[in-house]
Design an enzyme around this catalytic site. Structure first.
Site, PDB file in Angstrom:
ATOM      1  N   TYR A 299      38.722  40.023  44.251  1.00  0.00           N
ATOM      2  CA  TYR A 299      37.712  39.015  43.921  1.00  0.00           C
ATOM      3  C   TYR A 299      38.127  37.639  44.438  1.00  0.00           C
ATOM      4  O   TYR A 299      37.272  36.855  44.872  1.00  0.00           O
ATOM      5  CB  TYR A 299      37.475  38.976  42.407  1.00  0.00           C
ATOM      6  CG  TYR A 299      36.621  40.118  41.921  1.00  0.00           C
ATOM      7  CD1 TYR A 299      35.246  39.962  41.778  1.00  0.00           C
ATOM      8  CD2 TYR A 299      37.176  41.354  41.622  1.00  0.00           C
ATOM      9  CE1 TYR A 299      34.445  41.007  41.353  1.00  0.00           C
ATOM     10  CE2 TYR A 299      36.392  42.411  41.204  1.00  0.00           C
ATOM     11  CZ  TYR A 299      35.024  42.233  41.063  1.00  0.00           C
ATOM     12  OH  TYR A 299      34.237  43.279  40.652  1.00  0.00           O
TER      13      TYR A 299
ATOM     14  N   CYS B 253      30.873  48.092  37.760  1.00  0.00           N
ATOM     15  CA  CYS B 253      31.943  47.163  37.408  1.00  0.00           C
ATOM     16  C   CYS B 253      33.271  47.901  37.216  1.00  0.00           C
ATOM     17  O   CYS B 253      33.352  48.847  36.425  1.00  0.00           O
ATOM     18  CB  CYS B 253      31.577  46.434  36.121  1.00  0.00           C
ATOM     19  SG  CYS B 253      32.912  45.465  35.409  1.00  0.00           S
TER      20      CYS B 253
END
Length: 302
Positions: free
Chosen positions: A178, A52
């Site tokens: 994203y 992440c």
């Protein structure tokens, strides 16, 4: 992926609004002060994922700040399945095996996304913060007394400039990848992809010309925020998220900049974890969950 609804785990994919990805707010925002941390620093531990980018930025700041011997780190596994993030080892305080169990330990009726990083209070057995920016600023400001030197990723005299740059990077690059990858409409995807590469082109041409870092000769928080995106770009965002107009290796200055930072924080980068997480944890994007063997990137430059 999934989420908790009234303390019950539900499997569901991210919900888009008109084909566009919207990132939820972080619900836990308690700040652990210098006084509280100083009494018993081992009371608080970080849970992070090496895959992440938000969690990795916290891990990088921990390293740059010299807090590795002060703040314990625990990890979640790279693969995020139907039950979300799995802890690499059961939680010492509760026996929990899944990250969402730590959220319901904190609030049995919690509703929301289950994300990393989190700051876990081993004494009260609860999450105190799950916002990466808060955790970074705690290490930068509140916990700096644990180490010698003048470490500061947001010096007062340029704090505003650093924050403006961080905000720009978040909107135009870090969250933009994203929005490209999770877009569910062709028109949204093309718009977001074009805007992303306009931002990368701007960085290559304007921001890095003749500079070691974004705002001069010292690494700052905005550099950390940008690095965690760049180091993942060719590996996963180019292919998995279809951010494929160009690779970072096609930008000479951005590549040199990325490697300059990589040489300082190389042990926070796990290419296998990054690829495993992205390609196997988003079945609505990659139904076969096959992890590609490439692209090859010589981070070690051997």
């Amino acid at each position: 992926m999934g989420m908790l609804v009234n303390g019950v785990w539900q499997v569901k994919n991210p919900e888009n609004i008109e084909g566009g990805f919207v990132r939820p707010e972080s619900p836990y925002r308690d700040i652990i002060s210098r006084k509280t941390m100083g009494r018993k620093p081992s009371r608080f531990v970080l849970y992070v994922s090496l895959a992440c980018p938000w969690a990795s930025s916290v891990l990088i700041v921990r390293k740059l700040a010299g807090l590795e011997s002060v703040v314990e780190v625990r990890y979640v596994s790279p693969y995020m399945g139907d039950q979300g993030w799995m802890l690499e080892k059961p939680n010492k305080e509760t026996g929990a095996k899944m990250l969402h169990e730590l959220y319901t330990q904190t609030d049995p009726n919690f509703t929301g996304k289950v994300t990393v990083p989190i700051l876990w209070d081993t004494q009260n057995k609860c999450i105190v913060n799950n916002e990466s920016m808060d955790l970074i600023m705690m290490m930068n400001n509140e916990w700096s007394h644990f180490v010698e030197g003048d470490f500061n990723l947001m010096p007062n005299n340029i704090r505003y400039d650093v924050q403006v740059k961080c905000d720009w990077i978040y909107e135009q690059i870090a969250n933009a990848v994203y929005r490209v990858g999770f877009a569910s409409k062709q028109s949204v995807y093309e718009k977001e992809c074009n805007q992303l590469f306009e931002a990368l082109d701007r960085l290559e041409i304007e921001l890095l010309d003749g500079r070691s870092y974004l705002l001069g000769s010292e690494i700052l928080l905005c550099d950390v925020r940008l690095f965690v995106v760049l180091v993942r770009f060719d590996i996963v965002y180019y292919g998995h998220f279809k951010c494929n107009q160009r690779q970072i290796r096609d930008y000479p200055q951005l590549t040199a900049y990325m490697m300059r930072i990589y040489d300082q924080v190389w042990d926070t980068v796990d290419v296998d974890a990054i690829k495993t997480h992205y390609y196997q944890s988003h079945p609505w994007i990659n139904p076969t969950q096959i992890v590609p063997v490439g692209p090859y990137h010589d981070f070690n430059r051997e």
